[in-house]
Every structure is written in C-alpha cells, then in structure tokens.
Design a protein around this motif. Sequence first.
Motif, PDB file in Angstrom:
ATOM      1  N   LYS A  36       4.209   1.318  -4.457  1.00  0.00           N
ATOM      2  CA  LYS A  36       5.212   0.741  -5.359  1.00  0.00           C
ATOM      3  C   LYS A  36       4.624   0.425  -6.737  1.00  0.00           C
ATOM      4  O   LYS A  36       5.170   0.808  -7.762  1.00  0.00           O
ATOM      5  CB  LYS A  36       5.802  -0.552  -4.746  1.00  0.00           C
ATOM      6  CG  LYS A  36       6.360  -0.366  -3.345  1.00  0.00           C
ATOM      7  CD  LYS A  36       6.903  -1.656  -2.769  1.00  0.00           C
ATOM      8  CE  LYS A  36       5.885  -2.765  -2.556  1.00  0.00           C
ATOM      9  NZ  LYS A  36       4.854  -2.482  -1.538  1.00  0.00           N
ATOM     10  N   THR A  37       3.496  -0.289  -6.720  1.00  0.00           N
ATOM     11  CA  THR A  37       2.861  -0.654  -7.989  1.00  0.00           C
ATOM     12  C   THR A  37       2.434   0.595  -8.760  1.00  0.00           C
ATOM     13  O   THR A  37       2.631   0.688  -9.969  1.00  0.00           O
ATOM     14  CB  THR A  37       1.625  -1.548  -7.725  1.00  0.00           C
ATOM     15  OG1 THR A  37       2.078  -2.737  -7.077  1.00  0.00           O
ATOM     16  CG2 THR A  37       0.920  -1.914  -9.007  1.00  0.00           C
ATOM     17  N   THR A  38       1.882   1.551  -8.036  1.00  0.00           N
ATOM     18  CA  THR A  38       1.436   2.791  -8.688  1.00  0.00           C
ATOM     19  C   THR A  38       2.625   3.507  -9.338  1.00  0.00           C
ATOM     20  O   THR A  38       2.503   4.052 -10.437  1.00  0.00           O
ATOM     21  CB  THR A  38       0.736   3.710  -7.663  1.00  0.00           C
ATOM     22  OG1 THR A  38      -0.300   2.958  -7.027  1.00  0.00           O
ATOM     23  CG2 THR A  38       0.139   4.935  -8.338  1.00  0.00           C
ATOM     24  N   GLY A  62       0.787  -1.227   0.000  1.00  0.00           N
ATOM     25  CA  GLY A  62       0.000   0.000   0.000  1.00  0.00           C
ATOM     26  C   GLY A  62       0.818   1.276   0.000  1.00  0.00           C
ATOM     27  O   GLY A  62       0.274   2.381   0.008  1.00  0.00           O
TER      28      GLY A  62
HETATM   29  N1  LIG Z   1      -6.488   3.027  -9.260  1.00  0.00           N
HETATM   30  C1  LIG Z   1      -6.498   3.433  -7.980  1.00  0.00           C
HETATM   31  N2  LIG Z   1      -7.428   4.293  -7.528  1.00  0.00           N
HETATM   32  C2  LIG Z   1      -7.426   4.724  -6.248  1.00  0.00           C
HETATM   33  N3  LIG Z   1      -6.508   4.362  -5.339  1.00  0.00           N
HETATM   34  C3  LIG Z   1      -5.547   3.516  -5.712  1.00  0.00           C
HETATM   35  C4  LIG Z   1      -5.482   2.995  -7.058  1.00  0.00           C
HETATM   36  N4  LIG Z   1      -4.414   2.168  -7.142  1.00  0.00           N
HETATM   37  C5  LIG Z   1      -3.844   2.162  -5.932  1.00  0.00           C
HETATM   38  N5  LIG Z   1      -4.505   2.960  -5.084  1.00  0.00           N
HETATM   39  C6  LIG Z   1      -4.136   3.243  -3.683  1.00  0.00           C
HETATM   40  O1  LIG Z   1      -2.842   3.806  -3.711  1.00  0.00           O
HETATM   41  C7  LIG Z   1      -2.059   3.333  -2.618  1.00  0.00           C
HETATM   42  C8  LIG Z   1      -0.804   2.656  -3.159  1.00  0.00           C
HETATM   43  O2  LIG Z   1      -1.176   1.440  -3.776  1.00  0.00           O
HETATM   44  P1  LIG Z   1      -0.128   0.492  -4.513  1.00  0.00           P
HETATM   45  O3  LIG Z   1       0.669   1.291  -5.452  1.00  0.00           O
HETATM   46  O4  LIG Z   1      -0.880  -0.659  -5.064  1.00  0.00           O
HETATM   47  O5  LIG Z   1       0.793   0.017  -3.301  1.00  0.00           O
HETATM   48  P2  LIG Z   1       1.835  -1.182  -3.235  1.00  0.00           P
HETATM   49  O6  LIG Z   1       2.096  -1.683  -4.608  1.00  0.00           O
HETATM   50  O7  LIG Z   1       3.052  -0.580  -2.590  1.00  0.00           O
HETATM   51  O8  LIG Z   1       1.218  -2.215  -2.351  1.00  0.00           O
HETATM   52  C9  LIG Z   1      -2.957   2.416  -1.823  1.00  0.00           C
HETATM   53  O9  LIG Z   1      -3.506   3.151  -0.764  1.00  0.00           O
HETATM   54  C10 LIG Z   1      -4.014   2.013  -2.820  1.00  0.00           C
HETATM   55  O10 LIG Z   1      -5.227   1.720  -2.156  1.00  0.00           O
END
Ligand SMILES: Nc1ncnc2c1ncn2[C@@H]1O[C@H](COP(=O)(O)OP(=O)(O)O)[C@@H](O)[C@H]1O
Length: 420
Positions: free
Chosen positions: A52-54, A49
């Motif tokens: 990283k993925t974002t 959360g």
């Molecule tokens: N498309 C989206 N719309 C709204 N919130 C998002 C979206 N994608 C991710 N988030 C939020 O952004 C934050 C970072 O998510 P993410 O990048 O998946 O984290 P990680 O890969 O580090 O686990 C989280 O709080 C997640 O809920």
Amino acid sequence: MQNNKEVILKVEHLCQYFKMGPTYELKAVDDFNIELGKGEVFGLVGESGCGKTTTGRTIIKLYDATSGNVYYKGQRIVAGIRSYKDKIKSEKKRVEDEIEKLREEEKLGDSGAKEKIKTLKHELSKEIAAQKENIKLAKIDQKKCDKIYSAKLVSQLKAELKEKREQTSNQEEIEKLEKDYALKIQIAKKERLVNEIQMIFQDPIASLDPRMTVREIIAEGLIIKGIKDKEYIDERVCEALEKVGLVREHANRYPHEFSGGQRQRIGVARSVIMNPSVIIADEPVSALDVSIQAQVINLLNEVRNELGLTIMFIAHDLSVIKYFSDRIGVMYFGKLVELATSDELFAHPLHPYTRSLLSAIPLPDPVYEKKRKRIVYNPIAEHDYSKEQPSMREITEGHFIMCNTEEFNKYKKQLEAEKK
Ligand SMILES: Nc1ncnc2c1ncn2[C@@H]1O[C@H](COP(=O)(O)OP(=O)(O)O)[C@@H](O)[C@H]1O
Ligand SMILES: [Mg+2]
C-alpha cells in the motif's frame, strides 16, 4: 469510477519491483489499476506488507515506477519503461524462433521462406522502433512533466498580468500588479505538478522533525518552492493551522509538545498548505488511540469538503474505512483482488481474502462476537490457477474481482443467491 465524474487520478498497470539481489525481484506493486473521480474517497486496504505504502510513494514519484503510468488531470506524471523493454525482448525472441523454423523449411525446399524471413525482419525493426519511441516519450513525461506544467502556469500568469495592465492607467495600481505577479510568477516557476498530490504519512511522531518548530515543519513545502516572503509564509501557516483545528500560537512550539492526534493535525496542515487536489493518507490514524482516530478522520472529511479534495485513504483493516470511503479496493501481495463501493463490498464480499479481512473486524455485540469466526485466507487452497490465470473482472456494475472464468461463474451464482 463513479458515473460521469471527472477522473482526476488514473493509475494504469503500475508496477514497482524492488531488486533484492542479482536475480530476485520483489514485486511490491504488480499491475495496479485505479481511476479516482474528483472528490472521491477511495479506501485502499490490505495487510501489512502488501504494497500500500509503495503504491502511494510511487504515485507521488518518491520512487521511479518500474512499469505503468499515472495520469494526473490527464497529464502523465509517472511513466515506467520496463513493459516497453520487455516487449522488445519478447518480440525479438519470437521472431528469432520463427526465422529459425523458416530456415529449416528453406533447407527442405520451401522457396517462399526467404521472402517471409525478410518480412518478419522488417516487421520486427518497425516494432522495435515503436517501442523505443514509447520509451523516449515515457522518459520525457517522467522527467519533464513538472517543467512543462510550470512553464504553462508562468505563461498563464503573464497573460493575466498583461490583460490587467491594459485595463488600468493608474501608475500606482500597475506597480502593485507587477509586484503581486512577480511573486506569483516566482512561485509558479518552482511549481511541480506532483505537489498537487500530497501524502500524509503513517507515523505522526517519526514523520515530524523534532528539532523544527511547527511553523518550520508546515512551511517547509513553501520554502522548497522558493518562497522567501516571511509575511506571506506566516499567513499561510496560520491559515493551515486554523484549517486543521489548531491555533496560530501553536506555530512556535515543537512537535513533542503535542499529543498524537494533534501531531497528525500538523501532518494534515503540512499537506493542506500546498493546496493539493489529491491527498494520499497512509494509515494516518493507525498509530492513534481509537478515541482520537474518529477526530482525525472527521478532520480529513472536513478539509475534503472545504477544499474539494480527492482522497486515497490507506488502512490495514476495513473497520476504519467503512464509513469514510466511497469505494474500497482490497490489496493482496501487490495486486488489487476486489474493488467495489463501500456498501457493496460490505454487503457482498466475494473474494476469499476480502471475506477473511471482514471476519477480523470485531463488533461491540457479545452474541455476534461469540459466533464470529476468523476466516483464514490460504491462496493455495482457495484457487486453482493451473488452467487459467486470474484477471480483474466486473461481476456487477462497479464491482470487480480478481478471478478466472470458473471462479467468475461461481461468484456470480453466489451473488445471485445472496441478492435473492
Ligand atoms: N525501499 C524498499 N526496498 C525494498 N523493499 C521494499 C521497500 N519498500 C518496501 N519494500 C517491501 O515491499 C513490500 C510492500 O511494502 P509496503 O508498501 O510498505 O507495504 P504496506 O504499506 O502495505 O505495509 C514489503 O515486502 C516491503 O518489505
Ligand atoms: Mg504501509
């Protein structure tokens, strides 16, 4: 960045804010900066959360960045515009406030105020014009960088063809050249710069369509590029399969016929077929058995050496990336908090969040395990940023840490004591 290495990917003030309602925004990625050298493996670590993925998805343009830039081989491929809009707003506000003050002074008899107001207004309109130009250029890069790139490739190929044709008078050879180049040019027309950055996704089960054969899955990227030549596609698919330790007979099977580790190999083949320079591997082994994890990491290492790839390897714990990464960045709530070479980070972790991540790694040593205490990171207790906000500062060469001046001095002392 390691010394004197060519920078292949530069991420600059990258922000990705998600609108969560009329007024609230979630800052999933907030002012993220990194430069990756060619051939480098960069480990990005942080709890689930933290963004990283974002970060990965924004770099490969699955999302439009809110703000900041990404440069690939020097060409800007991601360009957010929020910072320019914000600058216009804040400048307008600043100038309005100053003008108001000057008007008061004018009423009190300051004869120079009128002139000052005029200058201010003039400066403001210049600033607004400059920021609007920035926005225009950002929009062009964000939308057109692929077109510019493919046009460049096409003209390069045409020049190559012309040169080769001039070297021969054999009609048969000329025909073959023209046929070869017609295909190359057709492919180049659909080429997107961002294809050179490929992402491998976390879940090898969810990311592979169960109704598609392995051949279809791996060839998908080529087909999107507009390639129709079946023979060419088959050849490339087999090549990719062999590169990842599978065999050509696997091409006709379906994902469910494979184990988790093999599925992730298919995921790697799907990226490799696009001939990338950079791979963003998003927790590629998190869903796999520990015994299989090493195999997939070794595979990534092999393709990296063979293809000269640069890799951003995302993980939620440090144990996986320790031996694989040249440098590691630790991410917390959308921001990098520490960045150093892998060796330095493990030998001298400074940020309390990094220390807490390290304390979570179990070791196969019962004596150590008995003594191992998990450190819990509590940002409110750890930092007092009421007087000064933190920023990324270099504490020793190549070792950066998010801190304010007071913390910087504290970490510096700590580091000196540790290195004695
Ligand atoms: N498309 C989206 N719309 C709204 N919130 C998002 C979206 N994608 C991710 N988030 C939020 O952004 C934050 C970072 O998510 P993410 O990048 O998946 O984290 P990680 O890969 O580090 O686990 C989280 O709080 C997640 O809920
Ligand atoms: Mg993730």
